[in-house]
Design an enzyme around this catalytic site. Structure first.
Site, PDB file in Angstrom:
ATOM      1  N   HIS A  58    -106.359 -64.472-109.964  1.00  0.00           N
ATOM      2  CA  HIS A  58    -106.634 -63.942-111.337  1.00  0.00           C
ATOM      3  C   HIS A  58    -106.400 -64.761-112.036  1.00  0.00           C
ATOM      4  CE1 HIS A  58    -104.551 -63.083-115.629  1.00  0.00           C
ATOM      5  NE2 HIS A  58    -104.208 -62.070-114.817  1.00  0.00           N
TER       6      HIS A  58
ATOM      7  N   GLU B 154    -106.036 -66.708-114.860  1.00  0.00           N
ATOM      8  CA  GLU B 154    -105.540 -67.046-115.850  1.00  0.00           C
ATOM      9  C   GLU B 154    -105.163 -68.553-114.175  1.00  0.00           C
ATOM     10  OE1 GLU B 154    -102.259 -65.207-116.652  1.00  0.00           O
ATOM     11  OE2 GLU B 154    -103.998 -64.110-118.390  1.00  0.00           O
TER      12      GLU B 154
HETATM   13  P1  13P Z   1    -102.333 -58.077-120.353  1.00  0.00           P
HETATM   14  O1  13P Z   1    -101.987 -56.878-120.152  1.00  0.00           O
HETATM   15  O2  13P Z   1    -101.632 -59.386-121.418  1.00  0.00           O
HETATM   16  O3  13P Z   1    -103.413 -58.438-121.562  1.00  0.00           O
HETATM   17  O4  13P Z   1    -102.830 -58.967-119.453  1.00  0.00           O
HETATM   18  C1  13P Z   1    -103.388 -58.313-117.875  1.00  0.00           C
HETATM   19  C2  13P Z   1    -103.231 -58.876-116.525  1.00  0.00           C
HETATM   20  O5  13P Z   1    -103.659 -60.551-116.858  1.00  0.00           O
HETATM   21  C3  13P Z   1    -102.969 -58.323-116.071  1.00  0.00           C
HETATM   22  O6  13P Z   1    -102.446 -59.610-114.587  1.00  0.00           O
END
Ligand code: 13P
Length: 254
Positions: free
Chosen positions: A97, A99
């Protein structure tokens, strides 16, 4: 969309204590009773996996984790192994991901190891790829995605990847309320599918599911899903509320 079963996946990120996760999943089980023809997954934080697993066991909802470490076991303080995820009831695991890539040092090499570990334990990896805003503005979108996909899947055979799912999550669309337009998303999904065809052949490219993620909500899911190469969604913020998430699931036509 050919014969690909849509997958609507909720990534809860670092939200919800055990009791909150239990409450949300109990509501989801009720709201989604009778769902068929589509796959639904929720990925709570590690601490809630086992409790949520007990609640969704008999339902149409599958369990996913948000990350793993590739070693089988050992002195790796703070890490979670694939076997631990399997024993907690997980079927899926989100890997790479943005992040994790941004804050925790995940990169194409570690992503590749994590995918291998997941597959070795029978987990379905959801490989996340996506460009940043700066990369898109500098016209690097396709070269960034090319690298992330090829390196992430390096060394695997066609058969290894039969269950693997790809998620295209443009970093600039995550949590920002800015969704990629359906045309922008379709363009990238088609590019990713063509890359898979080049690397692994058309059997895999026509069967592999490619999800879109980034500010998906009940207002935009239908138009995204109407695109031929979008096979589902990886939903962040909008998956935290059971009413909203079940609305998204119900709006996916099969
Ligand atoms: P959002 O739907 O909050 O933009 O996040 C997307 C996401 O990172 C799902 O893994």
């Amino acid at each position: 969309m050919e014969n690909r079963t849509p997958l609507i996946a909720g990534n809860w990120k670092m939200f919800k204590t055990i009791s909150e996760a239990v409450e949300t999943s109990e509501q989801l089980v009720k709201l989604l009773a009778g769902t068929s023809g589509k796959d639904v997954m929720i990925a709570p934080p590690f601490t809630a996996l086992s409790s949520v697993s007990d609640i969704i066991r008999e339902s149409c909802i599958s369990l996913g984790a948000q990350n793993l470490f590739w070693e089988k076991d050992g002195a790796y303080t703070g890490e979670i192994s694939p076997a631990m995820l399997v024993s907690a009831g997980c079927k899926y695991v989100i890997i790479g991901h943005s992040e994790r890539r941004q804050y925790f040092g995940d990169n194409d090499d570690t992503v590749n190891k994590k995918i291998r570990a997941a597959l070795g334990f029978g987990l379905i990896p959801i490989l996340c790829v996506g460009e940043s805003e700066k990369e898109r503005e500098s016209d690097y979108t396709f070269s960034v995605l090319d690298k992330q996909l090829k390196k992430g899947l390096e060394g695997f055979s066609l058969d290894d990847l039969e269950t693997t799912v790809i998620a295209y999550e443009p970093v600039w669309a995550i949590g920002t309320g800015k969704t990629a337009t359906k045309e922008q998303a379709q363009e990238v999904h088609l590019f990713l599918r063509s890359l898979i065809e080049k690397e692994f052949g058309d059997r895999l490219s026509s069967s592999i599911r490619i999800l879109y993620g980034g500010s998906v909500n009940p207002g935009n899911i239908s138009e995204l899903m109407a695109m031929p190469d979008i096979d589902g969604a990886l939903v962040g913020g909008a998956s935290l509320n059971p009413d909203t998430f079940s609305k998204i699931v119900n709006l996916v036509n099969i």
